[in-house]
Design a protein around this motif. Sequence first.
Motif, PDB file in Angstrom:
ATOM      1  N   SER A  44       0.227 -10.918   3.490  1.00 34.93           N
ATOM      2  CA  SER A  44      -0.738 -11.432   2.511  1.00 34.93           C
ATOM      3  C   SER A  44      -0.706 -10.549   1.263  1.00 34.93           C
TER       4      SER A  44
ATOM      5  N   ASP B  65      -0.698  -5.226   4.054  1.00 35.50           N
ATOM      6  CA  ASP B  65      -0.131  -6.257   4.928  1.00 35.50           C
ATOM      7  C   ASP B  65       0.775  -7.141   4.084  1.00 35.50           C
TER       8      ASP B  65
ATOM      9  N   LYS C  52       7.501 -14.272   3.596  1.00 34.79           N
ATOM     10  CA  LYS C  52       6.560 -13.611   2.703  1.00 34.79           C
ATOM     11  C   LYS C  52       7.228 -12.449   1.959  1.00 34.79           C
TER      12      LYS C  52
ATOM     13  N   GLN D 280      -0.195 -10.942  -1.791  1.00 37.29           N
ATOM     14  CA  GLN D 280      -0.820 -11.382  -3.044  1.00 37.29           C
ATOM     15  C   GLN D 280      -2.310 -11.047  -3.102  1.00 37.29           C
ATOM     16  N   ASP D 281      -2.905 -10.672  -1.979  1.00 33.10           N
ATOM     17  CA  ASP D 281      -4.332 -10.327  -1.959  1.00 33.10           C
ATOM     18  C   ASP D 281      -4.599  -8.887  -2.409  1.00 33.10           C
TER      19      ASP D 281
END
Length: 338
Positions: free
Chosen positions: A84, A81, A152, A86-87
């Motif tokens: 997000s 995804d 993002k 950076q996760d």
Amino acid sequence: MLTPRENFYETIKKDGRPDRLVNQYEDMVFFPVTPTSFYVRGKRYPGMEPTRDKFGTIALWPKDQAAVMPHVTDETKVVKDIGSWQDYFDFPAIIENTSDPALWDEVRTGAEKAREDGKMAMALFPTGVFEQMHFLTGFTDLFVGMAMAEEKTLELALAIGEWRYEYAKLIIDNMKPDIMLSHDDWGTKNNLFMSPEMWRTFIKPAYVKTYQYMRDHGVVVIHHADSFLEPIVEDMVELGIQVWQGVLPSNDIPALQKQLDGRMTLMGGLDAGIVDRADSSEEEVRAEVRRACSAYGPGGHFIPCITYGGPGTIFPPADPIITDEINRYNVETYGISS
């Protein structure tokens, strides 16, 4: 008569006075592996087992293929995804793991030896911003992110750009190359992968700092992209790219030479589909090389070269023929052997 090194530098100057065409990667000593690339990518070779790099991307290199490629599917992609991102991964810790000067002894010594011999040390700077993004996300998700999650996606691009800046600094500060061959393919044979506006939004800003550092330290910026890039050549000049390597003949090279007027040199021009097949005849190879030299040489700031991102052809017999035909052209046209 200029030395090959002198002739190269005259070719890339806006108002330079080369005395012949540079012959491919003439007198450039290529360093395809540095401590940074080895740390991130590991050892790569035909027939290797599927391998994950430090980003978590799976790379494949079957024995019957010309080069290594990322293997990105819904199951294997690292970033599930982009909203997000950076996760899903941590940037490889290149500063912590490749800053020891002792790691650089071999390439540093090699670069110094190249210069002592009057040659130029050229370091590979692989996997550009766009490539690293789609290696992590896959093509489809990346373009959806550009359209639907602009903030993002830009954040990811700039983060990769900052990481690559540190990567470039490690190479420049430790090896002190004369040239960096930076890779990032931005299009197909006939089009950009995205609109010029999208490229300017997501990709261009992530290169400003890195290419400025190269220029500030006297490193020649060669950007490889065997792509159709006509719509963004002015942007490439603004970024400080001195040589666009991989320029395909599907670009209008003579028109680009006039437009650029020496502000960026074009390196490539050979149709790989003609010169680099298992069944290419010597006559076919020579004819294509002569066509390119005759068509683009008079326009100046042109280096005839295979369009791949480094020296050599896939089918080895073609490369010495290419080199010899460029030399023949130089002798016949300028009275100088390269």
